[in-house]
Enzyme design. Structure first.
Site, PDB file in Angstrom:
ATOM      1  N   ALA A 257       0.834  -1.202   0.000  1.00 42.40           N
ATOM      2  CA  ALA A 257       0.000   0.000   0.000  1.00 42.40           C
ATOM      3  C   ALA A 257       0.870   1.254   0.000  1.00 42.40           C
ATOM      4  CB  ALA A 257      -0.935  -0.005   1.206  1.00 42.40           C
ATOM      5  N   GLU A 258       1.958   1.252   0.793  1.00 39.51           N
ATOM      6  CA  GLU A 258       2.890   2.366   0.796  1.00 39.51           C
ATOM      7  C   GLU A 258       4.318   1.896   1.045  1.00 39.51           C
ATOM      8  OE1 GLU A 258      -0.964   4.479   1.803  1.00 39.51           O
ATOM      9  OE2 GLU A 258       0.093   2.912   2.892  1.00 39.51           O
ATOM     10  N   THR A 259       5.256   2.731   0.595  1.00 41.68           N
ATOM     11  CA  THR A 259       6.688   2.586   0.857  1.00 41.68           C
ATOM     12  C   THR A 259       7.187   3.949   1.311  1.00 41.68           C
ATOM     13  OG1 THR A 259       6.976   0.843  -0.793  1.00 41.68           O
ATOM     14  CG2 THR A 259       8.942   2.084  -0.174  1.00 41.68           C
TER      15      THR A 259
END
Length: 293
Positions: free
Chosen positions: A45-47
């Site tokens: 979903a995010e980095t």
């Protein structure tokens, strides 16, 4: 050049559950283009990419990328990145740190509970609730549900804009499936295209679809919990007090996540919201980024 990264499971105390996050604790020298490419490569979903703070009294400057775009703020990346920095002993534990993000300064409380790192982001910004509200029939269509399953809908922003949909019960949350045609028609160009749908009162059961961010379903968006806690607390008749919720999310995906959310109210106004939980680090490694990329 090789860059070190960690994989963290956020909002859980058990490996291979919760919301996955890749954290690069030293993002210096990684270009914007490479950051976006790395986020697509991980496809979480995010980095996040940790950079030196602009002001020395702050812990770090953090940039957050989905597989498709950069975000000014997001909850689980904030919580997870703070926990990784604590595990690396780059910040004090217990204690409160400040992260510089696109939205501004984000304080995060860090603590140990039985050997697990818990982090809670703190928001003192007012929750934005626009006058325009999504139609219940549109939300039902986008979620492939009968209109009778939708109790109420609203838009709100606690750092990231969401469309909130309260459903009749947990079974309706589990039945929901994204109808991309209906979503494109009603929400792709709406005030927020991100569908955050839930059931319950104090014990909330949640799912979230965000195709506009390249995320079919997010196991646990902390920014959504910030806005939800703010709106729910504002509706309570008490003018003063602290109110808490437990949020279960990611269950339908096989990534069960547990979020702790609270809101403090004074004189009828929300003055502080906290959202957080445990983080487990499940892996680490290095990624080679080609020179000049």
């Amino acid at each position: 050049m090789a860059h070190r990264f960690f994989i963290a499971d956020v909002f859980t105390d058990r490996p291979f559950t919760g919301n996955q996050l890749a954290v690069f604790p030293d993002g210096t020298g990684i270009s914007d283009r490479a950051m976006q490419a790395i986020a697509r490569e991980f496809n979480f979903a995010e980095t996040t990419f940790v950079l030196p703070p602009r002001e020395p009294q702050h812990a770090a400057h953090v940039r957050i990328f989905t597989p498709k775009t950069e975000l000014p703020f997001a909850g689980h990346p904030t919580v997870g990145t703070a926990a990784v920095l604590a595990r690396l002993r780059r910040v004090d534990l217990p204690g409160t740190i400040v992260l510089e993000e696109g939205v501004g300064l984000v304080p995060v409380e860090l603590a140990l509970r039985g050997g697990d790192i818990y982090a809670h982001l703190i928001s003192e910004r007012p929750i934005e609730v626009p006058a325009a509200q999504p139609a219940k029939s549109a939300a039902a269509a986008a979620l492939s549900l009968d209109p009778s399953a939708v109790v109420e809908t609203w838009f709100a922003n606690g750092g990231v804009r969401f469309c909130f949909v309260r459903l009749a019960d947990r079974a309706a949350v589990d039945r929901a499936a994204l109808d991309r045609t209906a979503w494109s028609k009603h929400f792709a160009n709406a005030w927020s295209p991100h569908l955050y749908f839930f059931a319950g009162e104090q014990e909330l059961y949640v799912r979230m679809f965000a195709p506009a961010l390249g995320i079919e379903e997010d196991p646990a968006p902390g920014s959504g919990a910030v806005a939800l806690a703010g709106v729910l607390a504002s509706r309570l008749p008490a003018a003063d007090g602290s109110f808490t919720w437990r949020i279960d999310q990611g269950v339908a995906m096989g990534r069960p996540s547990k979020l702790e959310a609270s809101a403090e109210k004074r004189g009828g106004r929300i003055v502080r919201i906290k959202v957080g939980g445990a983080t487990v680090i499940t892996g680490e490694g290095t990624m080679d980024v080609p020179a000049g990329y």
